[in-house]
Design an enzyme around this catalytic site. Structure first.
Site, PDB file in Angstrom:
ATOM      1  CG  HIS A  91      -2.127   0.873   1.056  1.00 49.58           C
ATOM      2  ND1 HIS A  91      -3.249   0.446   0.383  1.00 49.58           N
ATOM      3  CD2 HIS A  91      -2.382   2.133   1.454  1.00 49.58           C
ATOM      4  CE1 HIS A  91      -4.147   1.404   0.379  1.00 49.58           C
ATOM      5  NE2 HIS A  91      -3.652   2.447   1.022  1.00 49.58           N
ATOM      6  CG  ASP A 169     -10.040   3.816   5.974  1.00 58.86           C
ATOM      7  OD1 ASP A 169      -9.564   4.881   6.402  1.00 58.86           O
ATOM      8  OD2 ASP A 169      -9.799   3.381   4.838  1.00 58.86           O
ATOM      9  NE  ARG A 176      -7.576  11.194   6.641  1.00 55.89           N
ATOM     10  CZ  ARG A 176      -6.753  10.288   6.077  1.00 55.89           C
ATOM     11  NH1 ARG A 176      -7.167   9.053   5.854  1.00 55.89           N
ATOM     12  NH2 ARG A 176      -5.529  10.611   5.750  1.00 55.89           N
ATOM     13  CB  SER A 191      -6.513   5.681   6.647  1.00 54.96           C
ATOM     14  OG  SER A 191      -6.901   5.434   5.338  1.00 54.96           O
ATOM     15  CE  LYS A 195      -7.387   1.689   2.611  1.00 58.29           C
ATOM     16  NZ  LYS A 195      -7.611   2.998   3.173  1.00 58.29           N
TER      17      LYS A 195
HETATM   18  N1  URA Z   1      -3.946   5.635   1.637  1.00 57.22           N
HETATM   19  C1  URA Z   1      -4.927   5.347   2.519  1.00 57.22           C
HETATM   20  O1  URA Z   1      -5.543   4.290   2.441  1.00 57.22           O
HETATM   21  N2  URA Z   1      -5.205   6.228   3.474  1.00 57.22           N
HETATM   22  C2  URA Z   1      -4.532   7.385   3.620  1.00 57.22           C
HETATM   23  O2  URA Z   1      -4.824   8.129   4.527  1.00 57.22           O
HETATM   24  C3  URA Z   1      -3.507   7.695   2.697  1.00 57.22           C
HETATM   25  C4  URA Z   1      -3.234   6.796   1.710  1.00 57.22           C
END
Ligand code: URA
Length: 432
Positions: A91, A169, A176, A191, A195
């Protein structure tokens, strides 16, 4: 019965610099997920967190509460050739032109890994993998748990909207995006990790972006973010490591939705910009190592077409039709060099905001993005330039957006006599 907490008190605690108790965090995340805490209240709390920060213990509890807001996948029973699937994901903390997931997932599939990738939509000035992939005709990221399981078993990957995973989230992320609360270490770490820890991977690689186009601009903040996320992963039993990578200049030459898919396809075809190839291969090697897969060199999968075959299989499994042309904005505008010389620095933030203004991102929750909106850079910093050369091409369906987009780009690039400083792409690597 009187509730144990109320939103105004929780907001005031954080606004005044206090520490939220575990129970308060559990209450507010559960309340927001189920609509008892309202968007306006969560927006105020997010802004208080943005301004006041969170302790390590608060970040950890906030992340756990977001994981607990939804399902947690377990693919531990899946087998290939009688052996458990090696489930690994990556990620990114968000960048400009960061399409790396699109070539990376097929490369890892071709090397024998299985990737359950919960991906996001655009956030602030950064693009989202789902918005990019949905520019492919028919492609869907709304996959059921069974379909994800089936794809992992059959082809070795699924890229999906988090859906039932960490629904807190999903709601907070969308809020956000439109409330100026993206650039917050605790909110990014929780965040990303909520996930990723819910999606059932055994190993995880985090691409932590640093620089002007990243949410966190400085090295110390980015190290802290990377270390916080690695610690969260390890605490939840997921082998986690991070790369710190430069995000001062956009990645690659294409920034937007469909244009980034097109560039990713170039990479899968064995071409594409050097920086995109370099980062794809570096992350693939980390993922394979973290998952204990010792086999093919990822570079071979780009050279011999096997990663492209995996990409085609993945897109087809998710309903996409690569025989249809990718969308391109109906209107285009160019920026040309006012003089000859050397292409100077290109500010990733200026480019990200220009692309967002062209319609590639959102300014209201749930708004539709333009798949054809985007920008192509025709020079990288340090390239030679002749007067009148086209430096940038901008695309949109709504030409009134060119003015604001060009205003964002203005001052974000230069042509001069001297070569600009070129930052190394891969800065560091963090393991627990
Ligand atoms: N990717 C995410 O899933 N969340 C964030 O806050 C920034 C990048």
């Amino acid at each position: 019965m009187t509730p144990a907490f109320d939103a105004p008190t929780v907001i005031r605690t954080k606004r005044d610099g206090g520490v939220l108790s575990d129970d308060a965090i559990d209450w507010v995340i559960d309340g927001y997920t189920h609509g008892r805490v309202h968007d306006a209240q969560m927006s105020a709390l997010l802004m208080a967190i943005f301004l006041r920060g969170m302790t390590g213990a608060e970040i950890s509890r906030w992340t756990s509460a977001m994981i607990a807001s939804g399902a947690r996948f377990d693919f531990g029973d899946l087998r290939r050739d009688g052996k458990p699937l090696r489930l690994v994901d990556k990620h990114s903390t968000g960048g400009v032109g960061d399409k790396i997931t699109i070539p990376l997932v097929p490369v890892v599939m071709a090397c024998g890994g299985a990737v359950p990738q919960a991906a996001g939509r655009g956030l602030g000035h950064t693009g989202g993998t789902l918005d990019k992939l949905e520019s492919i005709a028919g492609f869907t990221a709304e996959l059921s748990g069974d379909r994800i399981r089936g794809q992992l078993q059959d082809i070795g990957a699924a890229i999906f909207a988090a859906g039932d995973l960490a629904p807190a989230d999903r709601k907070i992320y969308a809020l956000r995006d439109v409330t100026g609360t993206t650039e917050s270490l605790p909110l990014i770490a929780s965040s990303v990790m909520s996930k990723k820890l819910a999606e059932g991977a055994d190993a995880l690689v985090l691409d932590t972006k640093v620089g002007r186009g990243a949410f966190l601009k400085t090295l110390p903040e980015s190290y802290e973010l990377a270390r916080t996320m690695v610690a969260l992963g390890e605490a939840h039993g997921v082998a986690t490591r991070a790369l710190l990578t430069d995000m001062n200049v956009p990645l690659g030459l294409a920034i937007g939705n469909a244009v980034e898919v097109a560039e990713s396809i170039d990479v899968l075809a064995g071409g594409g910009p050097e920086d995109v190839v370099e980062l794809t291969l570096a992350l693939a090697r980390e993922m394979l190592d973290a998952a204990g897969i010792d086999g093919r060199d990822p570079a071979d999968t780009l050279a011999d077409g096997s990663a492209m075959d995996c990409f085609r299989a993945l897109v087809a499994a998710q309903g996409g039709d690569l025989s249809q042309p990718l969308p391109e904005g109906a209107h285009s505008e160019t920026v040309v060099a006012p003089r000859g010389g050397t292409m100077g620095d290109i500010d990733a933030m200026a480019v990200g905001l220009a692309v967002w203004r062209l319609g590639a991102g959102r300014s209201a929750p749930g708004a539709q993005v333009q798949f054809g909106a985007g920008l192509r850079m025709h020079r990288r910093p340090g390239d030679p330039v002749a007067a009148g050369d086209t430096l940038f091409t901008l695309y949109t369906d709504t030409p009134e957006r060119f003015g604001p987009a060009l205003a964002e780009l203005d001052g974000g690039w230069s042509v001069g006599d001297d070569a600009p400083e070129i930052h190394p792409l891969i800065i560091d690597r963090i393991e627990s």
